[in-house]
Motif scaffolding. Structure first.
Motif, short mmCIF file in Angstrom:
data_model
loop_
_atom_site.label_atom_id
_atom_site.label_comp_id
_atom_site.label_asym_id
_atom_site.label_seq_id
_atom_site.Cartn_x
_atom_site.Cartn_y
_atom_site.Cartn_z
N GLN A 129 13.24 1.57 -5.99
CA GLN A 129 11.81 1.87 -6.01
C GLN A 129 11.58 3.37 -5.97
O GLN A 129 10.72 3.91 -6.68
N GLU A 140 -2.57 4.25 0.44
CA GLU A 140 -2.16 4.23 -0.96
C GLU A 140 -2.37 5.59 -1.64
O GLU A 140 -1.64 5.92 -2.56
N ALA A 164 3.43 -2.59 -10.94
CA ALA A 164 2.14 -2.27 -10.34
C ALA A 164 2.22 -0.93 -9.58
O ALA A 164 1.30 -0.11 -9.64
N ALA A 165 3.33 -0.73 -8.88
CA ALA A 165 3.50 0.51 -8.13
C ALA A 165 3.59 1.71 -9.07
O ALA A 165 2.93 2.73 -8.88
N LEU A 214 9.61 5.56 -8.81
CA LEU A 214 8.33 6.19 -8.48
C LEU A 214 8.39 7.71 -8.54
O LEU A 214 7.37 8.39 -8.56
N PHE A 259 5.94 -6.28 -9.12
CA PHE A 259 5.63 -5.39 -8.02
C PHE A 259 5.92 -3.94 -8.39
O PHE A 259 5.09 -3.04 -8.20
N GLU A 281 15.17 -0.57 -2.17
CA GLU A 281 14.31 0.53 -1.75
C GLU A 281 14.61 1.78 -2.57
O GLU A 281 13.71 2.48 -3.03
N LEU A 289 4.22 10.48 -1.64
CA LEU A 289 4.95 10.29 -0.38
C LEU A 289 5.57 8.90 -0.39
O LEU A 289 4.88 7.90 -0.60
N PHE A 290 6.86 8.85 -0.20
CA PHE A 290 7.57 7.57 -0.28
C PHE A 290 8.33 7.31 1.00
O PHE A 290 9.03 8.18 1.52
N LEU A 291 8.20 6.10 1.49
CA LEU A 291 8.94 5.71 2.69
C LEU A 291 9.88 4.56 2.35
O LEU A 291 9.43 3.49 1.92
N ALA A 292 11.18 4.80 2.51
CA ALA A 292 12.15 3.71 2.35
C ALA A 292 12.28 3.06 3.72
O ALA A 292 12.63 3.72 4.70
N ALA A 304 0.27 2.53 -10.65
CA ALA A 304 -0.63 3.24 -9.73
C ALA A 304 -0.27 4.72 -9.64
O ALA A 304 -1.13 5.60 -9.66
N MET A 322 -1.98 -9.96 -5.15
CA MET A 322 -0.59 -10.10 -5.58
C MET A 322 0.17 -11.04 -4.64
O MET A 322 0.92 -11.91 -5.08
N GLN A 342 0.82 -1.21 0.00
CA GLN A 342 0.00 0.00 0.00
C GLN A 342 0.86 1.26 0.00
O GLN A 342 0.53 2.25 -0.64
N GLN A 343 1.98 1.21 0.71
CA GLN A 343 2.88 2.36 0.71
C GLN A 343 3.44 2.59 -0.69
O GLN A 343 3.88 3.67 -1.03
N ARG A 344 3.41 1.57 -1.52
CA ARG A 344 3.89 1.76 -2.89
C ARG A 344 2.74 2.07 -3.84
O ARG A 344 2.89 2.00 -5.05
N ALA A 350 0.69 7.53 -0.94
CA ALA A 350 1.79 7.04 -1.76
C ALA A 350 1.66 7.57 -3.19
O ALA A 350 2.61 8.07 -3.77
N ARG A 351 0.44 7.46 -3.73
CA ARG A 351 0.23 7.90 -5.11
C ARG A 351 0.44 9.40 -5.25
O ARG A 351 0.85 9.90 -6.29
#
Ligand code: ATP
Ligand code: MG
Lengths: 478, 249
Positions: free
Chosen positions: B158, B73, B101-102, B162, B98, B155, B80-83, B105, A444, A432-434, B76-77
């Motif tokens: 990603q 989500e 999909a990210a 993103l 994965f 991370e 805002l990103f958290l490593a 989104a 998934m 969800q964070q992604r 995130a969209r």
């Protein structure tokens, strides 16, 4: 989060519509007269009727098995109807053009167009509704290769020697309660024969549909692969949504002669019942294959439907160096129950078997893996590898593993691995964070869990299976 | 970009963040340091909406929107990103699937067309090269069997794919060898474009030699007890946190 996961597993059953087709349906009840009626309706030869009657008499003396890890109210076998056929099939259509358009439309709606030009490229389909086969596609092309793919009722008439030789040779009439019942009253199903050395030029597929109310479906499938031949076969199943339970008791027999290979894949999506556990199909199925020398049988199954599933596709590894494989994904949701697994019977030398079973439980459902690996005294050098993984979604569901191992040969190598895991909150949060929503995240994660099994399915169906899981899981997160 | 005002948050029954305020402008890099258990990861979790972290009072504005009102989500969209300090594994789900999909989104949110698998694969391969991960990692399960350092680089990959507006890096440097540290720092620096902002949580001054912050904050017992420029990090390295706690007390 758990709550979220659980509400994701609530979604509508897409195949749940009922098609109003006029049918000839036999009044409920089961006695010798019914068996005779079915046989007569199918214009069967005497030997077939005798075979059925023998099964019926055996069945009358048998008791319903109770050892499985499933619970359901007693089935009143006298309240079911044992034969139903669409009226329009009374004077058998010779070609697709003569088939009732309502029927074609129904299959279309299920995503299975029966017109060859629109059908999945390279897949021949036998469509069975209630008790009869409606149509089989690509027959001409298959006949060119010498492959026989037709309704079993037709095979009884056209290829009596083959049918008589192999029917009941793997699953005898009195094998078990449901197999005996099926042997007495089976109405249709598919027959496949692959001649020596032939690689079947396309995937074969049978699509089963229960449409009428209060009818049981008892289909019978027989696949014979002659020496050195190969076939990949797929079956799919759906039923309308109904409040009452319906019975499905099929028998599938596979015969793989020397050096032959049969790949049998199932995507089972019978109506599972509603969120409260009302309705749904009781799926009691006997599937078994016999492998002769160097032969290989692979069972791959994706089981997402039915209220109760009782099913153990098995391999008898009779010939030396033969190979049995079982790849299974069983998903249960809401109040579904599944008791499924396999039996690998090692008789020949250097036989080997692989079992990969993935169970996914959500809602308040229960799934059990039950597997038997038997190594006979003469099966020196036999090997088995078994891996059972369970994935729980939420905390009101259950997963159980019952592995049975019987080894009478000290040279056998048997390995067993089992794991149980949960869709973790941390995995959900990462997804969800992604940017993925909860539903996508669960599907998934679940698809990832099933990967090893899905890769065994024919390509087109692997995609279907993934989508089906997604639908079956809908509502398990919210 | 981000405006945190008097934020109080708890986990289960324990108050963790107390009256925390922090304002971050576009393009800024803020380093957050502080003792173990101070609440640094909690801050990242609260901002990204992790279940179990309850905001009891205060507000957070993210690009003019009420961040606390958004789903995980959606945040995130919105960029805002958290490593993660401890990235989890998702067995069987390929990294490529994965990531796609990210990115799908995120692009959908930005009204950008979906990338074809082919184009995405190309971009993903280039990006994995930039963080020195072999392309084979794209086929493996998400973080499945990755070493600690590989997970951290994953991370960063990603993050690069993103292209978020606000990146929160929670101890991305811990457990990295010196080369990997450089890879991470270069990745972050390449993404500093004057608009994108970063919150870099770290225990080590060393990282801040590579990623030079505009502001350094010390978080202790759930609040910011001291803020300063990049030289504050040096001072902390020399003196530890003890003197600050005394100062606050
Ligand atoms: N899920 C949780 N359940 C219970 N306590 C938690 C949880 N998350 C955080 N805490 C507690 O909150 C406090 C702050 O934790 P946090 O992880 O934010 O610290 P940190 O500053 O990131 O520390 P570190 O430098 O060790 O990473 C700690 O006392 C921790 O035990
Ligand atoms: Mg931390």
């Amino acid at each position: 989060m758990t709550e979220q996961v659980e509400s994701l597993i609530r979604k509508d059953y897409a195949a749940g519509f009922h098609t109003s087709i006029e049918s000839d349906t036999l009044k409920p009840g089961l006695d010798e007269e019914v068996v005779r009626f079915i046989s007569a309706k199918k214009e069967e030869p005497q030997w077939m009727l005798d075979w059925r009657l023998k099964a019926f008499r055996a069945w009358q003396e048998m008791e319903e098995p109770e050892w499985a890890h499933v619970h359901y109210p007693d089935i009143n076998f006298q309240a079911l109807s044992y034969y139903s056929a669409p009226k329009s099939m009374a004077d058998k259509p010779k070609s697709l053009d003569e088939v009732d358009p309502e029927l074609l439309e129904m299959y279309e709606k299920l995503g299975i167009p029966l017109h060859e030009q629109e059908a999945l490229a390279g897949v021949a389909v036998d469509a069975v509704i209630d008790s009869v086969s409606v149509v089989t596609t690509y027959r001409a092309k298959l006949e060119e290769a010498g492959v026989i793919f037709c309704p079993i009722s037709e095979a009884i008439a056209r290829f009596p020697d083959l049918v008589q030789r192999y029917l009941g040779s793997v699953v005898p009439q009195r094998d078990n309660f449901y197999a005996a019942l099926n042997s007495a009253v089976f109405s249709d199903g598919s027959f496949v024969y692959i001649p020596k050395g032939v690689r079947c030029p396309m995937e074969l597929s049978t699509y089963f549909r229960i449409n009428e109310m209060n009818t049981g479906q008892f289909e019978r499938t027989l696949i014979v692969a002659e020496e050195g031949s190969y076939v990949s076969y797929l079956e799919g199943c759906t039923a309308p949504m109904r409040d009452e339970n319906q019975l499905h008791a099929a028998v599938v027999e596979l015969v793989a002669l020397d050096d032959a290979q049969i790949k049998y894949s199932t995507v089972q999506n019978w109506y599972p019942g509603d969120k409260e556990g009302k309705g749904g199909i009781y799926n009691f199925v006997t599937k078994r294959g016999i492998c002769h020398r160097n032969a290989r049988i692979s069972w791959t199954q994706v089981e997402t439907g039915s209220a109760v599933t009782w099913k153990y596709p098995s391999c008898i590894l009779k010939g030396d160096n033969s190979v049995g494989e079982f790849y299974s994904v069983a998903l249960t949701n809401n109040f579904q129950q599944a008791d499924t697994g396999t039996k690998m019977i090692h008789i020949g030398k250097n036989t080997s078997s692989t079992i990969i079973a993935k169970g996914i439980s959500a809602g308040q459902s229960n799934s059990a893996y039950r597997g038997l690996v038997r190594i006979n005294a003469g099966a020196s050098g036999a090997r088995n590898f078994t891996q059972c993984d369970s994935l729980l979604i939420g905390d009101r569901c259950g997963a159980h593993t019952f592995p049975y191992i019987e080894s009478k040969n000290s040279s056998a190598v048997i390995e067993h691995e089992a794991t149980t895991s949960k869709v973790s909150d941390d995995q959900m949060f990462l997804c969800q964070q992604r940017g993925l929503d909860a539903e996508k995240a669960v599907s998934m994660i679940v698809n990832g869990f099933c990967r090893e099994v899905f890769k065994e399915l024919p390509m087109e169906f692997a995609v279907e299976a993934g989508k089906l899981l997604e639908v079956s899981l809908e509502g398990s997160v919210g | 970009m981000l405006d945190i005002r008097n934020l109080n948050a708890r986990v289960e029954e324990t108050e963790i963040l107390r009256n925390l305020s922090l304002s971050i402008k576009p393009g800024e890099v803020h380093a957050i340091m502080g003792p173990n258990g101070a609440g640094k990861s909690t801050l990242g979790n609260v901002l990204s909406g992790r279940p179990g972290y309850e905001v009891t009072s205060g507000s957070v504005e993210f690009n003019g929107k009420d961040l606390l009102d958004m789903e995980i989500e959606e945040r995130a969209r919105a960029g805002l990103f958290l490593a993660f300090q401890y990235p989890v594994e998702i067995p069987g789900v390929s990294n490529m699937e994965f990531l796609k999909a990210a990115v799908d989104a995120r692009r959908k949110h930005l009204d950008l067309p979906e990338l074809s698998s082919f184009d995405f694969m190309k971009i993903a391969r280039e990006t994995s090269k930039r963080v020195s991960l072999d392309a084979a990692f794209l086929k493996r399960g998400v973080n499945e069997g990755f070493s600690g350092g590989e997970k951290k680089r994953n991370e960063i990959m990603q993050m690069m794919l993103l292209e978020p507006n606000l990146c929160i890096l929670d101890e991305t440097d811990s457990g990295l060898d010196i080369d990997a540290l450089q890879v991470v720092a270069e990745g972050v620096n390449a993404m500093r474009d004057g608009k994108r902002s970063f919150i870099v949580v770290t225990h080590y001054q060393r990282l801040l030699d590579f990623i030079v912050p505009d502001h350094v904050h010390v978080l202790a017992a759930g609040r910011i007890v001291k803020s300063g420029g990049k030289e504050l990090a040096l001072e902390l390295e020399a003196k530890g946190y003890g003197w600050l706690e005394d100062e606050v007390a």
